[in-house]
Design a protein around this motif. Structure first.
Motif: not given
Length: 294
Positions: A271-294
């Protein structure tokens, strides 16, 4: 309430135009409002910034000095706003990924290729390590995202499962006769086993499952990588615990065979792990979307 920054913007435009009326037109303000802003700034600084004449205004010595700094500051703010826009549009920036070697090879690389093709200007930094090491990197701010074996027992982490995997045992030609029929965990534990090192999260998962059955394993070999486990099994050094999804090519080619167990080890997730208290950067958001779309 007019902010100090707004007053300096008005001051900069008046200084450029040397006219309150010219500044008012450029700023889409009334001339009295421009005049009031300059008077407010002069009052706050306790300094006269303009000489008023019938033909317009001219900067005082103090005004000329201040204008140089104000214009520099406003230009820097503009550059900063442009950089923020670039980050949002993913024309610049950095993505730091914490990941283990095996997951990097078999899972990350295809997704990374897709991301790179879409956003070629994003700088990529890959931080390799065990699950514990990359979670530490994530929590210390050295990684934006971690991709690792789940579960993760940490209340500060949000984990998103994205790939189901299965732990299996494989063997080479030497063990064909011995393992021609299904066997149980207790019988398997008595054979020469090849495992990852104890600090590996996937090793802990399998070991804990064996312990839940009252069986303690004592591997013949403890290795530092999934690929090494496969290679040791290939040359008949023992029976290796590996991930089915990352070993399929060897089994399809007949190089290794899967041990038929009387009971399967329950599936787990990567899985993908991120910090609960830290908002994702635009680059991180797009990367997560790529993974979750597959």
């Amino acid at each position: 309430m007019v902010s100090k920054l707004d007053l300096y913007r008005v001051f900069s435009i008046v200084g450029k135009n040397e006219s309150f009326s010219g500044a008012a037109r450029e700023l889409y303000m009334t001339q009295p409002a421009v005049s009031q802003s300059i008077m407010q700034l002069e009052a706050e600084l306790d300094t006269r910034l303009f000489n008023r004449t019938p033909k317009g205004v001219t900067l005082t010595m103090e005004g000329s000095l201040l204008l140089e700094y104000v214009n520099s500051a406003i230009n820097l703010i503009g550059i900063g706003e442009e950089k923020i826009a670039e980050f949002k549009n993913l024309t610049t920036g950095e993505l730091r990924i914490g990941v283990g070697d095996t997951i990097s090879k078999y899972f990350l690389l295809p997704n990374l290729e897709t991301f790179r093709n879409k956003y070629p200007n994003i700088k990529l930094k890959i931080i390799n390590g065990t699950t514990d090491e990359i979670i530490t990197a994530l929590k210390s701010g050295h990684a934006d995202i971690a991709i690792c074996n789940l579960p993760i027992q940490d209340t500060t982490i949000v984990a998103r499962p994205c790939l189901t995997v299965h732990d299996i045992f494989v063997y080479g030609e030497k063990y064909n006769k011995l393992l021609s029929k299904p066997i149980g965990f207790n019988e398997l534990s008595k054979l020469p086993l090849i495992f990852l090192e104890p600090k590996s999260n996937s090793r802990k998962y399998v070991e804990d499952y064996f312990l839940s059955k009252g069986i303690q394993i004592s591997p013949e070999f403890e290795l530092g990588s999934h690929d090494l486990c496969i290679e040791f099994a290939r040359i008949n050094m023992g029976i290796a615990c590996v991930t089915r999804e990352f070993s399929q090519d060897y089994m399809n080619k007949g190089i290794l065979r899967e041990v038929q167990l009387t009971e399967d080890i329950p599936a787990r997730s990567i899985g993908i792990c991120v910090l609960k208290s830290v908002p994702l950067s635009p680059a991180t958001t797009k990367f997560v979307e790529i993974i979750e779309d597959k």
